[in-house]
Scaffold this active site. Sequence first.
Site, mmCIF file in Angstrom:
data_model
loop_
_atom_site.group_PDB
_atom_site.id
_atom_site.type_symbol
_atom_site.label_atom_id
_atom_site.label_comp_id
_atom_site.label_asym_id
_atom_site.label_seq_id
_atom_site.Cartn_x
_atom_site.Cartn_y
_atom_site.Cartn_z
ATOM 1 N N HIS A 44 -20.477 13.065 -2.961
ATOM 2 C CA HIS A 44 -21.137 14.371 -2.916
ATOM 3 C C HIS A 44 -20.295 15.321 -3.783
ATOM 4 O O HIS A 44 -19.723 16.287 -3.302
ATOM 5 C CB HIS A 44 -21.273 14.836 -1.463
ATOM 6 C CG HIS A 44 -22.329 15.879 -1.236
ATOM 7 N ND1 HIS A 44 -23.369 15.732 -0.347
ATOM 8 C CD2 HIS A 44 -22.501 17.117 -1.784
ATOM 9 C CE1 HIS A 44 -24.123 16.822 -0.338
ATOM 10 N NE2 HIS A 44 -23.619 17.681 -1.203
ATOM 11 N N TRP B 75 -20.194 25.770 -2.631
ATOM 12 C CA TRP B 75 -19.947 25.552 -4.056
ATOM 13 C C TRP B 75 -19.618 26.844 -4.806
ATOM 14 O O TRP B 75 -18.765 27.597 -4.352
ATOM 15 C CB TRP B 75 -21.127 24.782 -4.667
ATOM 16 C CG TRP B 75 -21.424 23.520 -3.892
ATOM 17 C CD1 TRP B 75 -22.558 23.235 -3.178
ATOM 18 C CD2 TRP B 75 -20.549 22.381 -3.690
ATOM 19 N NE1 TRP B 75 -22.447 21.990 -2.577
ATOM 20 C CE2 TRP B 75 -21.235 21.448 -2.872
ATOM 21 C CE3 TRP B 75 -19.260 22.037 -4.134
ATOM 22 C CZ2 TRP B 75 -20.678 20.220 -2.483
ATOM 23 C CZ3 TRP B 75 -18.715 20.820 -3.750
ATOM 24 C CH2 TRP B 75 -19.424 19.931 -2.940
ATOM 25 N N TYR C 249 -35.323 22.237 -1.167
ATOM 26 C CA TYR C 249 -35.014 23.643 -0.872
ATOM 27 C C TYR C 249 -36.085 24.614 -1.345
ATOM 28 O O TYR C 249 -36.498 25.490 -0.607
ATOM 29 C CB TYR C 249 -33.650 24.032 -1.473
ATOM 30 C CG TYR C 249 -32.513 23.378 -0.707
ATOM 31 C CD1 TYR C 249 -32.000 23.963 0.441
ATOM 32 C CD2 TYR C 249 -31.997 22.152 -1.101
ATOM 33 C CE1 TYR C 249 -30.994 23.352 1.175
ATOM 34 C CE2 TYR C 249 -30.989 21.527 -0.371
ATOM 35 C CZ TYR C 249 -30.502 22.135 0.764
ATOM 36 O OH TYR C 249 -29.518 21.529 1.495
ATOM 37 N N GLU D 203 -31.869 16.492 3.279
ATOM 38 C CA GLU D 203 -31.402 17.877 3.382
ATOM 39 C C GLU D 203 -32.582 18.819 3.332
ATOM 40 O O GLU D 203 -33.491 18.635 2.520
ATOM 41 C CB GLU D 203 -30.492 18.281 2.198
ATOM 42 C CG GLU D 203 -29.098 17.760 2.263
ATOM 43 C CD GLU D 203 -28.243 18.229 1.077
ATOM 44 O OE1 GLU D 203 -28.487 19.336 0.531
ATOM 45 O OE2 GLU D 203 -27.338 17.477 0.699
ATOM 46 N N ASN E 151 -33.902 15.734 -0.861
ATOM 47 C CA ASN E 151 -33.332 17.034 -0.497
ATOM 48 C C ASN E 151 -34.292 18.083 -1.043
ATOM 49 O O ASN E 151 -34.543 18.127 -2.250
ATOM 50 C CB ASN E 151 -31.960 17.232 -1.144
ATOM 51 C CG ASN E 151 -30.901 16.270 -0.608
ATOM 52 O OD1 ASN E 151 -31.172 15.472 0.290
ATOM 53 N ND2 ASN E 151 -29.704 16.346 -1.156
HETATM 54 C C1 GBH Z 1 -27.727 20.933 -2.030
HETATM 55 O O1 GBH Z 1 -27.929 21.170 -3.368
HETATM 56 C C2 GBH Z 1 -26.392 20.277 -1.891
HETATM 57 O O2 GBH Z 1 -26.527 18.881 -1.711
HETATM 58 C C3 GBH Z 1 -25.535 20.870 -0.820
HETATM 59 O O3 GBH Z 1 -24.223 20.446 -1.017
HETATM 60 C C4 GBH Z 1 -25.656 22.370 -0.823
HETATM 61 O O4 GBH Z 1 -24.778 22.983 0.056
HETATM 62 C C5 GBH Z 1 -27.077 22.708 -0.458
HETATM 63 O O5 GBH Z 1 -27.962 22.100 -1.336
HETATM 64 C C6 GBH Z 1 -27.368 24.205 -0.465
HETATM 65 O O6 GBH Z 1 -27.242 24.730 -1.729
HETATM 66 O O7 GBH Z 1 -31.396 29.037 -9.287
HETATM 67 O O8 GBH Z 1 -32.118 30.189 -7.363
HETATM 68 O O9 GBH Z 1 -33.622 28.633 -8.456
HETATM 69 C C7 GBH Z 1 -29.021 21.963 -3.699
HETATM 70 C C8 GBH Z 1 -29.127 22.111 -5.183
HETATM 71 C C9 GBH Z 1 -29.516 23.397 -7.041
HETATM 72 C C10 GBH Z 1 -30.741 23.889 -5.061
HETATM 73 C C11 GBH Z 1 -29.879 24.731 -7.571
HETATM 74 C C12 GBH Z 1 -31.138 25.226 -5.632
HETATM 75 C C13 GBH Z 1 -31.488 26.397 -7.802
HETATM 76 C C14 GBH Z 1 -31.620 27.688 -7.068
HETATM 77 N N1 GBH Z 1 -29.510 23.404 -5.607
HETATM 78 N N2 GBH Z 1 -31.106 25.222 -7.041
HETATM 79 S S1 GBH Z 1 -32.232 28.972 -8.132
#
Ligand code: GBH
Length: 446
Positions: A119, A409, A288, A360, A286
């Site tokens: 990770h 991060w 989001y 996730e 995962n």
């Molecule tokens: C995950 O990555 C990770 O696996 C984890 O470690 C982390 O803590 C968790 O998500 C929460 O962040 O520029 O506003 O459109 C998620 C990867 C990549 C998701 C960037 C959101 C763009 C947001 N992320 N992405 S935005």
Amino acid sequence: MTLPRFPDGFLWGVSSSAHQVEGGADRRGKSTWDTFAATPGKVLNADTGQIATDHYHRYPEDVALMAELGVGAYRFSISWPRVLPTGSGEVNQEGLDFYDRLVDELCAKGIAPSVTLYHWDTPQPVEDAGGWLNRDTAFRFADYAETVVARLGDRVRMWMPLNEPMVVTLFGYAVGAHAPGRELMFEALPVAHHQLLAHGLATRVLRAGGAGNIGIANHHVPVWPASGSPADRGAADLYDGLVNDMFAAPVLTGRYPTDELAAAMPGPVAEDLEIISTPLDWYGVNYYLPSRVAAPGAATTPAVIDGAAMPDGLPFDFPVIDGYPVTDFGWPVVPDGLCQTLTMLADRYGDRLPPVYITENGCAYHDEVHDERRIEFLDGHLRALHRSIADGIDVRGYFVWSIVDNFEWAAGYSQRFGLVHVDFDTLARTKKDSFHWYRDLIKAQS
Ligand code: GBH
């Protein structure tokens, strides 16, 4: 309103990762994230993962919280530099002992240990030798997998060699918002290939070591073209190919999505794809938020991802998604995006898509204890997930990101994803309302 019933045996879990929760940095080798966080201006407030939530010492308390929650599984990652401080060779027995105790503690509480091997915390000496730009890293990773499975293979119940190789490629090596902070743009493509090769090699090593139940945790986004114009659709398709298909197709079908991409990859690509497509038992998603994508020049604001300005000259732009509530991280809350993601995977990969786990899903809100908005977020996403299951997608489990607030991060400790609040001065844990909500939900579903 109570949630609809999920299928029998559905696995309810929580997730974390080593660098984000463990701390105990003095008891392991250095990783790229130690180096990155020590570089001025890279992580908000100059936060670091040196102590994090001190899970390295406080894991019994955290496992007790999980037992109270009633989860069936804990997804955590193993720190490669804790097991192998230089990336290969000499094993740090004390580091392996830690994971041994953690796994035993979980088993004693009836929680299935679910292990991610990588990770994002690459041993610094491996990075110094080229990191994921170097083909040899994939083979070193396979050796590391062998060391881990030899020690923990008898008790770990779910394995995933990699977490989100897309994010390492794009954020770590293409735009530099994450460690190791390279800004190689399209020259970063070999990073994708070498990680995928590492995934395939490690999958074979794990199986040879007697492990079953192997998958991958891939980051997926539904990509929304900003308009129906051919230019916007073209830009969206290109982005979709790079972030979604590039990491799913090789693993599930043994092919890169386009001949052009395959040609951009280093080494004996056809042979590597045989290894990369070693069959998996399950596929981890995962999720989001979606991405809105336009042809360059369309966005009114400069392209920013996770607070990092995207370099000029990209073949796409990211106009803001409006019309949705946003989390405290500024991410739009779009539960239906989870359905869109699962439909996309089912449509594209059909029979080749094994059973899915949501490895996730979660959100960042500052609320210390009364986190009604997190409850709403999780409730909405679980209802969406239930619709996908009703539509015939075989989803076997769901892991909330994350059990505790942790090191987010480049955003440091400014973003809180936990079901449990952590006071980063005292390291005290306090259950949030969402913790009780998730506990009640699991109880009602069992
Ligand atoms: C995950 O990555 C990770 O696996 C984890 O470690 C982390 O803590 C968790 O998500 C929460 O962040 O520029 O506003 O459109 C998620 C990867 C990549 C998701 C960037 C959101 C763009 C947001 N992320 N992405 S935005």
